[in-house]
Write a protein that holds these residues in place. Structure first.
Motif, PDB file in Angstrom:
ATOM      1  N   ALA A 157      26.891 -31.563  34.665  1.00 35.81           N
ATOM      2  CA  ALA A 157      25.476 -31.197  34.791  1.00 35.81           C
ATOM      3  C   ALA A 157      24.588 -32.422  34.685  1.00 35.81           C
ATOM      4  N   ALA A 158      24.914 -33.293  33.735  1.00 30.01           N
ATOM      5  CA  ALA A 158      24.132 -34.518  33.568  1.00 30.01           C
ATOM      6  C   ALA A 158      24.151 -35.351  34.843  1.00 30.01           C
ATOM      7  N   LEU A 159      25.318 -35.475  35.450  1.00 28.81           N
ATOM      8  CA  LEU A 159      25.422 -36.236  36.692  1.00 28.81           C
ATOM      9  C   LEU A 159      24.605 -35.592  37.800  1.00 28.81           C
ATOM     10  N   GLY A 160      24.677 -34.274  37.908  1.00 29.49           N
ATOM     11  CA  GLY A 160      23.914 -33.572  38.935  1.00 29.49           C
ATOM     12  C   GLY A 160      22.417 -33.779  38.789  1.00 29.49           C
ATOM     13  N   VAL A 161      21.924 -33.766  37.555  1.00 33.39           N
ATOM     14  CA  VAL A 161      20.479 -33.913  37.330  1.00 33.39           C
ATOM     15  C   VAL A 161      20.023 -35.339  37.589  1.00 33.39           C
ATOM     16  N   VAL A 162      20.763 -36.344  37.104  1.00 30.38           N
ATOM     17  CA  VAL A 162      20.300 -37.730  37.283  1.00 30.38           C
ATOM     18  C   VAL A 162      20.333 -38.140  38.751  1.00 30.38           C
ATOM     19  N   LEU A 163      21.232 -37.548  39.537  1.00 33.88           N
ATOM     20  CA  LEU A 163      21.234 -37.846  40.966  1.00 33.88           C
ATOM     21  C   LEU A 163      19.964 -37.323  41.640  1.00 33.88           C
ATOM     22  N   VAL A 164      19.359 -36.282  41.049  1.00 34.78           N
ATOM     23  CA  VAL A 164      18.126 -35.719  41.605  1.00 34.78           C
ATOM     24  C   VAL A 164      16.900 -36.495  41.125  1.00 34.78           C
ATOM     25  N   ILE A 165      16.814 -36.787  39.831  1.00 27.82           N
ATOM     26  CA  ILE A 165      15.577 -37.350  39.285  1.00 27.82           C
ATOM     27  C   ILE A 165      15.505 -38.865  39.391  1.00 27.82           C
ATOM     28  N   GLY A 166      16.617 -39.523  39.606  1.00 32.83           N
ATOM     29  CA  GLY A 166      16.583 -40.964  39.804  1.00 32.83           C
ATOM     30  C   GLY A 166      16.586 -41.776  38.528  1.00 32.83           C
TER      31      GLY A 166
END
Length: 456
Positions: free
Chosen positions: A188-197
């Motif tokens: 989940a952490a990886l998925g979110v940081v790929l979105v928010i930059g």
């Protein structure tokens, strides 16, 4: 009454005061892990982000607790529907449960099982927050937790631990949360940081931990609470399995500290406190799924492998360019994958179950099952978490403004600062002789304490 029915009634599990008390203590230990995580993360960020980091963990205690009572417990542990989700009307609101009603196959009340599992549900989204340090709106984070536990954690918990869940029925071994907690949160952490930059100015201005003592305190609290997290997951203390898990938790964690420090010395030339703390968490993560299946010697192997590979994995973010602020991916995702897969190699068949790993004559069967569980949870959490972050980012926005991020998210989001240096040491008034009659006493200059305060 027929004799058979009498025998069945006599053999039915009875509420155990000892096991109930043990599980309540374990529940309290797991609850302590969330504040421990807050301190662990809080020490690793800039001083101007400390309170925000603490709050990102603490708010999970409020949000997830309420959601768990309303519908979370029912979705995760209610009657199975299609092997993907549960639902029992009596579990919704926790209103249809008798005071002495026992959880199936155990000697503890349903309420005790529910509160123990609640603490797992609270901790898991808090783990994600470490990847998002310094840059996420608090309101957006709170909404993300709400959506994420509903769409990701509750279903995955049912898959892994719920009766009828498809991974449970497949025979995937996850003693205390390698897939449902750590892989789930790390993906989940990886998925979110790929979105928010990435954070503003990350390459130009490296961010160092502002308080390593706070990091060590957080790591110690996590280590302490993890005994409840792991040993309590057997839901009792009658057959020694929980004791083995307790021992393996300590053994693997100690081995992981040594593994991480050894790698750090070879790679960077020094032993660091941050490395010791991170190694401990890596070992705790890795032994979580495996500790009920391996021997103490196997726990040493799990710990050393996790310590070294997680230390190596934290550098992946520089190679691939994603900004996982506090290494949630490198420690929790990678550590969870390592621990889950090593069950397929080191399971002895003599503790939690009779399933044996490759090194104990079990062939590749259990390893294959573990791999299915690992990659199913990883893929589901990665995709759905990324979509939830994208939804919030395109609607209310996930990130604070650039100015707020640079000046400090604590003041912008919470109107507070973790450390107030303005009143530290107000200066001294020099000793003077009594003024002559009619003379004016000299006015001393006060030293501005802020001029010599550390600039974080």
């Amino acid at each position: 009454m027929p004799p058979g029915i009498t025998m069945l009634a006599a053999d039915a599990p009875q509420l155990s005061a000892a096991n109930t008390g043990f599980m309540l203590i374990c529940s309290a230990l797991v609850m302590l892990m969330t504040p421990g995580l807050a301190f662990f993360y809080g020490g690793m960020v800039r001083a101007t982000s400390t309170l925000n980091m603490l709050m990102m963990s603490f708010v999970s205690l409020g949000i997830v607790t309420v959601l768990w009572v309303l519908y979370g417990f029912s979705l995760a542990f209610g009657t199975d529907n299609g092997s993907v989700i549960g639902w029992s009307p009596g579990f919704a609101g926790l209103s249809g449960i008798g005071v002495t009603e026992l959880w199936d196959g155990t000697t503890i009340p349903v309420h005790v099982f529910a509160v123990f599992q609640l603490m797992f549900a609270v901790l898991t989204p808090a783990l994600i927050s470490g990847a998002l340090a310094d840059r996420v709106k608090f309101t957006s984070w709170a909404l993300f937790i709400t959506l994420w536990v509903t769409a990701v954690y509750f279903p995955v918990a049912h898959w892994v631990w719920g009766a009828g869940g498809w991974l449970f029925e497949l025979g995937v071994i996850d003693f205390a949360g390698g897939t449902a907690v750590h892989i789930n949160a790390g993906a989940a952490a990886l998925g979110v940081v790929l979105v928010i930059g990435r954070r503003v100015g990350l390459r130009k201005d490296p961010v160092r931990p502002h308080s390593l003592p706070l990091v060590m305190l957080g790591a110690a609290l996590l280590w302490f609470g993890w005994f409840g997290f792991n040993a309590g997951s057997w839901l009792g203390n009658d057959d020694g399995v929980g004791a083995v898990m307790f021992l393996n938790t300590q053994v693997a964690t100690g081995a992981a500290v040594l593994g991480w420090l050894a790698y750090e010395k070879v790679r960077h030339g020094s032993f660091t406190t941050l490395g010791a703390a991170s190694g401990a968490v890596a070992g705790l993560v890795a032994i979580t799924p495996a500790g009920g299946s391996v021997s103490p010697l196997g726990a040493i192997a799990v710990g050393v492998v996790a310590g070294v590979l997680c230390a190596m994995a934290v550098g992946l973010k520089y190679r691939f360019g994603y900004d996982d602020s506090l290494d949630v991916v490198g420690v929790h995702l990678v550590g969870g994958v390592i621990g889950s897969l090593l069950v397929g190699l080191f399971a002895t068949g003599g503790v939690q179950s009779d399933a044996k790993g490759l090194f104990y004559g079990g062939g590749l069967d259990q390893l294959g099952k573990q791999a299915v569980g690992v990659f199913a949870v990883l893929a589901y959490s990665l995709v759905v978490s990324g979509l939830l972050a994208l939804l919030l980012d395109r609607t209310i926005g996930m990130r604070v403004s650039e100015d707020e991020e640079v000046s400090g998210i604590d003041q912008a989001e919470h109107a507070e600062t973790a450390y107030d240096f303005s009143g530290a040491g107000g200066g001294t008034v020099p000793r003077a002789t009594a003024p002559a009659p009619g003379a004016t006493a000299p006015t001393s200059k006060k030293v501005d304490a802020r001029s010599s305060s550390p600039q974080w």
